[in-house]
Design an enzyme around this catalytic site. Structure first.
Site, PDB file in Angstrom:
ATOM      1  N   VAL A  62      28.747  51.983  21.588  1.00  0.00           N
ATOM      2  CA  VAL A  62      28.271  53.359  21.360  1.00  0.00           C
ATOM      3  C   VAL A  62      28.316  54.214  22.627  1.00  0.00           C
ATOM      4  O   VAL A  62      28.213  55.437  22.556  1.00  0.00           O
ATOM      5  CB  VAL A  62      26.832  53.411  20.759  1.00  0.00           C
ATOM      6  CG1 VAL A  62      26.780  52.836  19.357  1.00  0.00           C
ATOM      7  CG2 VAL A  62      25.808  52.767  21.672  1.00  0.00           C
ATOM      8  N   ASN A  88      20.110  52.482  15.684  1.00  0.00           N
ATOM      9  CA  ASN A  88      19.281  51.370  16.169  1.00  0.00           C
ATOM     10  C   ASN A  88      19.797  50.765  17.475  1.00  0.00           C
ATOM     11  O   ASN A  88      19.008  50.251  18.265  1.00  0.00           O
ATOM     12  CB  ASN A  88      19.247  50.300  15.059  1.00  0.00           C
ATOM     13  CG  ASN A  88      18.776  48.957  15.555  1.00  0.00           C
ATOM     14  OD1 ASN A  88      17.587  48.751  15.796  1.00  0.00           O
ATOM     15  ND2 ASN A  88      19.719  48.024  15.736  1.00  0.00           N
ATOM     16  N   TYR A 154      13.236  52.813  30.727  1.00  0.00           N
ATOM     17  CA  TYR A 154      13.343  52.482  29.294  1.00  0.00           C
ATOM     18  C   TYR A 154      12.412  53.395  28.490  1.00  0.00           C
ATOM     19  O   TYR A 154      12.823  53.965  27.469  1.00  0.00           O
ATOM     20  CB  TYR A 154      12.996  51.012  29.048  1.00  0.00           C
ATOM     21  CG  TYR A 154      12.990  50.663  27.566  1.00  0.00           C
ATOM     22  CD1 TYR A 154      14.177  50.669  26.837  1.00  0.00           C
ATOM     23  CD2 TYR A 154      11.796  50.368  26.898  1.00  0.00           C
ATOM     24  CE1 TYR A 154      14.173  50.377  25.464  1.00  0.00           C
ATOM     25  CE2 TYR A 154      11.793  50.079  25.544  1.00  0.00           C
ATOM     26  CZ  TYR A 154      12.988  50.081  24.829  1.00  0.00           C
ATOM     27  OH  TYR A 154      12.981  49.806  23.478  1.00  0.00           O
ATOM     28  N   THR A 189      13.042  39.625  19.037  1.00  0.00           N
ATOM     29  CA  THR A 189      14.472  39.672  18.710  1.00  0.00           C
ATOM     30  C   THR A 189      15.204  39.180  19.958  1.00  0.00           C
ATOM     31  O   THR A 189      14.636  38.472  20.767  1.00  0.00           O
ATOM     32  CB  THR A 189      14.899  41.134  18.422  1.00  0.00           C
ATOM     33  OG1 THR A 189      14.627  41.899  19.609  1.00  0.00           O
ATOM     34  CG2 THR A 189      14.153  41.742  17.243  1.00  0.00           C
TER      35      THR A 189
END
Ligand code: NDP
Ligand code: 8X3
Length: 253
Positions: A62, A88, A154, A189
């Site tokens: 992306v 996402n 972040y 995750t």
């Protein structure tokens, strides 16, 4: 195409993979994206075998605008009418103090979480506006609500996701296109393994003493937002593990 189409970025693991499973089971056809072709192919095969979904995969980064334009441009006409875009794909890198962090890590986060999301929005939303139908669901974060130690850059990217989501919602208010920001807290995750550059032991400590959320928990919320009646716009949802109260308040047993 009879079925609705969900376009999910970062579907090769975690929350994106959970969304792919949920939307496939929920009657959508899927366009799944990510950089890891083998994982995209394996997931597509699995979902086509297990569900009624037709699945198309697009392998691209992306951050690379030319690749993204070519990938979306390659969609067959029947697949261009995207109903739900789940923005996402994203990541955190490092947990150093802001005056000591790695500038390459910062650039990767900014290029992926902010500029990549904008690229996908710019490519897909005009079609939604033309059809006066669609839904953009951005994956923000509790990290966008307030900074935490070592998370400045972040957190800033996820704060930007909130502002960009709000801006898009304002710009789309005259249309029937809906815009949602889903802001998860701790979700186990591949996120922390990536953040710590493959140090799995350190990644494990992030979830020690607390039952974290799963990618499937977030997928349930994303699907709920997409399934609300057309006049209902879920603008923003903060989803936390039961023993997490904010980005930095976590009760561990
Ligand atoms: P994962 O690492 O498990 O998944 C990240 C996904 O993003 C992968 O599919 C990866 O695919 C994709 N991705 C990363 N960089 C790029 C890129 N440059 N181009 C294309 N795809 C990319 O983490 P999560 O599922 O946890 O993360 C998903 C989103 O959720 C992120 O935006 C993250 O910030 C957000 N989030 C996560 C939380 C958590 O605690 N886990 C909490 C709050 C928000 P590939 O490597 O194949 O390219
Ligand atoms: C991911 C959640 O708190 O690890 O966005 O930053 S956190």
């Amino acid at each position: 195409m009879d079925k609705r189409i969900a376009f999910i970025t970062g579907a090769t693991s975690g929350i994106g993979e959970g969304c792919a499973r949920k939307f496939a089971a929920g009657g959508y056809n899927l366009i799944l994206t990510g950089r890891r072709e083998n994982r995209l192919q394996a997931l597509a095969r699995e979902l086509e075998n297990k569900t009624e979904a037709a699945v198309l995969t697009l392998c691209f980064d992306v951050r690379d605008r030319e690749e993204a334009v070519a990938a979306v441009g390659s969609l067959p006409p029947a697949w261009k009418e995207i109903d739900v875009l789940v923005n996402n794909a994203g990541l955190a890198l490092g947990l150093e103090a802001e005056y000591e962090g790695d500038q390459d890590d910062w650039e990767t986060m900014i290029d992926t979480n902010i500029k990549g999301l904008l690229t996908m929005t710019r490519l897909i939303v005009p079609g939604m506006v033309e059809r006066n139908r669609g839904h953009v669901i951005n994956i923000g974060s509790v990290a966008g609500d307030a900074a935490y130690a070592g998370g400045g850059v972040y957190c800033a990217t996820k704060s930007a996701v909130k502002t960009l989501t709000d801006g898009l919602r304002i710009d789309l208010a005259p249309t029937s296109v809906r815009v949602t920001n889903v802001k998860p807290g701790l979700v186990q995750t591949n996120f922390s393994n990536v953040r710590f550059h493959g140090d799995d032991e350190r990644a494990e400590t992030v979830y020690r003493g607390i039952q974290p959320l799963t990618g499937d928990d977030i997928a349930d919320v994303v699907f709920y937002a997409a399934s609300a009646p057309a006049h209902v716009q879920i603008a923003e949802v903060l989803v936390l593990a039961t023993h997490q109260a904010s980005g930095s308040v976590i009760f561990r047993q």
